[in-house]
Design an enzyme around this catalytic site. Sequence first.
Site, PDB file in Angstrom:
ATOM      1  N   ASP A 248       0.837  -1.202   0.000  1.00 37.04           N
ATOM      2  CA  ASP A 248       0.000   0.000   0.000  1.00 37.04           C
ATOM      3  C   ASP A 248       0.866   1.242   0.000  1.00 37.04           C
ATOM      4  O   ASP A 248       2.092   1.175  -0.100  1.00 37.04           O
ATOM      5  CB  ASP A 248      -1.021  -0.030   1.148  1.00 37.04           C
ATOM      6  CG  ASP A 248      -0.358  -0.256   2.480  1.00 37.04           C
ATOM      7  OD1 ASP A 248       0.609   0.466   2.768  1.00 37.04           O
ATOM      8  OD2 ASP A 248      -0.799  -1.153   3.224  1.00 37.04           O
ATOM      9  N   LYS A 270      -5.141   2.432   0.021  1.00 31.62           N
ATOM     10  CA  LYS A 270      -5.341   2.989   1.350  1.00 31.62           C
ATOM     11  C   LYS A 270      -4.867   4.413   1.455  1.00 31.62           C
ATOM     12  O   LYS A 270      -3.819   4.684   2.014  1.00 31.62           O
ATOM     13  CB  LYS A 270      -4.629   2.165   2.417  1.00 31.62           C
ATOM     14  CG  LYS A 270      -5.315   0.905   2.749  1.00 31.62           C
ATOM     15  CD  LYS A 270      -5.379   0.734   4.225  1.00 31.62           C
ATOM     16  CE  LYS A 270      -5.960  -0.604   4.554  1.00 31.62           C
ATOM     17  NZ  LYS A 270      -5.425  -1.148   5.747  1.00 31.62           N
ATOM     18  N   GLY A 302       5.820   0.226   8.300  1.00 34.95           N
ATOM     19  CA  GLY A 302       6.048   0.123   9.744  1.00 34.95           C
ATOM     20  C   GLY A 302       5.921  -1.293  10.246  1.00 34.95           C
ATOM     21  O   GLY A 302       6.440  -2.229   9.647  1.00 34.95           O
ATOM     22  N   MET A 383      -1.560   9.056  12.321  1.00 35.54           N
ATOM     23  CA  MET A 383      -2.731   9.452  11.507  1.00 35.54           C
ATOM     24  C   MET A 383      -3.421  10.694  12.071  1.00 35.54           C
ATOM     25  O   MET A 383      -4.649  10.759  12.103  1.00 35.54           O
ATOM     26  CB  MET A 383      -3.765   8.298  11.457  1.00 35.54           C
ATOM     27  CG  MET A 383      -3.225   7.036  10.861  1.00 35.54           C
ATOM     28  SD  MET A 383      -4.341   5.646  11.000  1.00 35.54           S
ATOM     29  CE  MET A 383      -3.985   5.009  12.623  1.00 35.54           C
TER      30      MET A 383
END
Length: 461
Positions: A248, A270, A302, A383
Site C-alpha cells: 500500500d 489505502k 512500519g 494518523m
Amino acid sequence: MNYFPIFIDIAKKPCLVVGGGDIAFRKIKLLLKANAQIICVAPKFCVGILELSECKKITLLAKDFAPSDIQKQVLIISATNDSALNSKVSELAKCANIAVNVVDSPDLCSFVMPSIVDRSPIVIAISSAGKAPVLARLIRAKLESTIPNAYGKLATLAGNFRAQVKAKFSNIEDRRYFWERAFSGVVAEKVFAGKIDEAQADLQAQLDSSTDSDIGEVYLVGGGPGDPDLLTFKALRLMQQADVILYDRLVSTEVMELVRRDAELIYVGKERDNHSVPQDGINQLLVDLAKQGRRVCRLKGGDPFIFGRGGEEIETLAENNIPFQVVPGITAASGCSTYSGIPLTHRDYSQSCRFVTGHLKDGSMNLPWSELAAPQQTIVFYMALNGAKYLSEQLIAYGMRADMPVALVEKGTTKDHKVHTTTLLELPNLVANETIHAPTLIIVGEVVKLREKLNWFENKK
Ligand code: SAH
C-alpha cells in the site's frame, strides 16, 4: 560489465605459473584448490613452492622463462617482479589465445582473479575489474561473515536430490518452490546444526509428500517506515521469496525496489477515507491467492501489528487454514523519532511512551485525554494530521502545558524526511500555514527539545 564472470573447470588441466616467489605461491595454492595440473617456471623458488613440489603436487622448471614454455595450457599466471618479462608473457599468451593474468597489472590481463568466498560447491567470486581490489576484499569479508559455512553442505545435499526432484516436478516453478522451502525451512536449519542425516530424511519426506498443488503461504511483513536499511533480514528474505506482493501507499519506493524482480505487484491502496481495495477485499484476496498455491507477501508500512490492521488480515487466514508468518517491522514512532534525534523516553523527562491513533472520526477522537495530559511521558500520534487542532485543544483543556514541545515528522526516515518543531498551542497554526506531506507523525513531550543536541540524521544529510 568489464569482465564476463564464468567458472571454468581446470581440474587435471595444464596451467602455467611464471615466477617463484610468495605471490606465485599464493596463486598456485588457489589453482590447486581446483585441482589444476601446475607447471611453475622460475630460476628460484620460495620454500612453500619447493614443498609443494616435494609432495608432487606441482612440477617445477628451474630456469628462466622461455617462449617455448607456453604450450597448450588453459591458463597462465605471471607473478614475477620483472615488468618486461610480465609483458612478454602476456603478449605470448594472448597470441596463443590462452587466458592470462599478470598479478597487479590489469592492462596485461585477459582475465582477472576475483576475491573468493568458498563454500564449495557454492563459490562466490567478487571482482572490481582490477579497479578496487581492497573494496572487493571488504565485500568478501562481509559475505564471509553472513553466509554460514554449512551452506556448502546444504548445496551438496541438494545436489544429491536434484535428479529426484526434477523427476517429481515437471514444472520449473514447482521445483523452485520445493527448493526454496527446503533452503529456508527445517532442512536448512538441521544442516546448519550439523544434523545432516536428519536433514536428508526430512528432505526425502518432503519430497514424498509434496504434490504439485500445494497450498501457498502468506507472509505479513513489516516494511518499516521508509529507509530500506531498516528492514529486517527476515523481511528481506520473504520479500524476495514471494510470488505476489500486496502493498500500500505507506511502503516506500526504495523498499519496493527490493522485492523479487519477477513477483506480481498488487497495489491495495489505502489513502485516508479512499481505500482502493476495502479491508475485507484485501483479507479475501490474501486467502484466494494462497489457495492458488502462491506465496504471498502482504507488505505493510512500519509494523503490521501497530495501527496496521494486520490482526484482521491474519484472522481471516487462520479461519481459512492458510499457513502464515508475521514479521515485525520498525514502527513509524520508533523510526521517525530516532531519525529526528528525539529519544522517546529519557530518564529525566519521560518514563513512558504511548502510541495513539489521532484518526478523526465524526470530528473527534475517543482518547483518554486526562491520562494523555499527565506529565513525564511522550505521546506519539499516528494518523493525526487532520486531527492536530483537536488534539492540541484537548490536551491543553486537560491540563498539559501550552508550551509543551511538539515535533511533526513528515515522511520520516526517507530522503524527504522533514521535521517541524513547535509548541502544543501553535501546532494548529503550523498545520494550517505550512504544506505538510503525509505520512506524518506527531510527537508530544519534553523529549522533543533534546533534538537540538541529538539531531544526527538531518545534520548528516
Ligand atoms: N503500521 C504503521 C502505521 C500505520 S498507520 C507503523 O507501524 O508505522 C499510518 C500512520 O503511520 C500515518 O498516518 C503516519 O502517522 C504514520 N507513519 C507511517 N510511516 C511514516 C513515516 N515514514 N513518517 C511519518 N509518519 C509515518
